[in-house]
Design an enzyme around this catalytic site. Sequence first.
Site, short mmCIF file in Angstrom:
data_model
loop_
_atom_site.label_atom_id
_atom_site.label_comp_id
_atom_site.label_asym_id
_atom_site.label_seq_id
_atom_site.Cartn_x
_atom_site.Cartn_y
_atom_site.Cartn_z
N ARG A 143 1.18 -1.00 -0.12
CA ARG A 143 0.01 -0.17 0.44
C ARG A 143 0.91 1.09 -0.15
NH1 ARG A 143 -2.98 -3.06 -0.94
NH2 ARG A 143 -4.70 -3.98 -0.34
N TYR A 146 -1.02 4.86 -1.69
CA TYR A 146 -2.14 4.50 -0.86
C TYR A 146 -1.91 5.23 0.76
CZ TYR A 146 -6.61 3.55 1.13
OH TYR A 146 -7.68 3.48 1.98
N LYS A 150 -3.53 8.44 2.35
CA LYS A 150 -3.76 8.73 3.25
C LYS A 150 -3.05 9.50 4.66
CE LYS A 150 -7.99 6.59 1.74
NZ LYS A 150 -8.84 7.89 1.18
N SER A 183 -14.89 -2.12 -4.36
CA SER A 183 -14.31 -2.01 -4.43
C SER A 183 -13.08 -3.16 -4.25
CB SER A 183 -13.58 -0.51 -4.55
OG SER A 183 -13.27 -0.42 -2.73
#
Length: 248
Positions: A143, A146, A150, A183
Amino acid sequence: MASLTGKTAFVTAAGQGIGRATALAFAAAGAQVIATDVDTAKLAGLESGQIRTAPLNVLDADAIKRAAEAAGTVDILFNCAGFVHQGTLLEATEDEWAFAFDLNCRSMFRTMQAFLPGMLKRGRGVILNMASVASSLKGVPNRFIYSATKAAVVGMTRSVATDYVVRGIRCNCLCPGTVQTPSLDERIEANASGAGSASAARAAFVARQPMGRLGTPEEIAGLAVYLAGDDARFITGQSIVIDGGLTL
Ligand code: NAD
């Protein structure tokens, strides 16, 4: 459940998953809701006496300005739009990085900038940003991009909360673990060959959750209702973890 009667809420990415569940939960708590998504087909079935739907691509700066003007002053802005990039540092591309920061971060910069002036005029408002435990809170495998986006959401949230705390604005972010949404099913499909099968890929997601199950969009929506409501009036700048124990 907290009452949102008399409040107006604006939700991005309300077509499916957490955004849709939250639009419905805001309405069930009494709010008038403007539910938006880039994919208008996904907004089907949401319209009601309390929910108005509208197209909005959060990658489009002018569209955000127009949507904010059309909505007028709102009490609650829920920035839910975001995309989960899978992959490590060495797999990441410049284009993926740019797209992820545009969708997961720049969109929030723009919506907050568009809606905040109206909130400030009235001296009250609540902003909720969708972050994740995969951020500054926890390292999660595959991740890289991502988590960077975030973590930026966590930072933006604290910054906005700090600058406007004395002017009646609260800004918090939600940090879910893995939640069963459309998703997620796509990510499971994408991981199926590496894991041996789709069910093995799903089991790997579930295995990360000490509670032994995935979260539901409705559970995240319940937190959003609480944070949006007056019961949460002493909470600002926080990253609220809702993860079935993933960060324990
Ligand atoms: P999802 O990914 O299944 O659906 C995303 C929605 O966003 C779709 O309706 C899509 O049409 C819309 N969308 C995509 N691009 C858009 C754009 N440019 N403008 C407006 N809308 C757009 O939903 P989800 O899994 O509930 O994820 C919602 C948010 O929650 C995301 O920010 C995601 O990062 C975050 N999140 C999800 C999980 C999870 O496990 N599902 C965990 C933590 C955080």
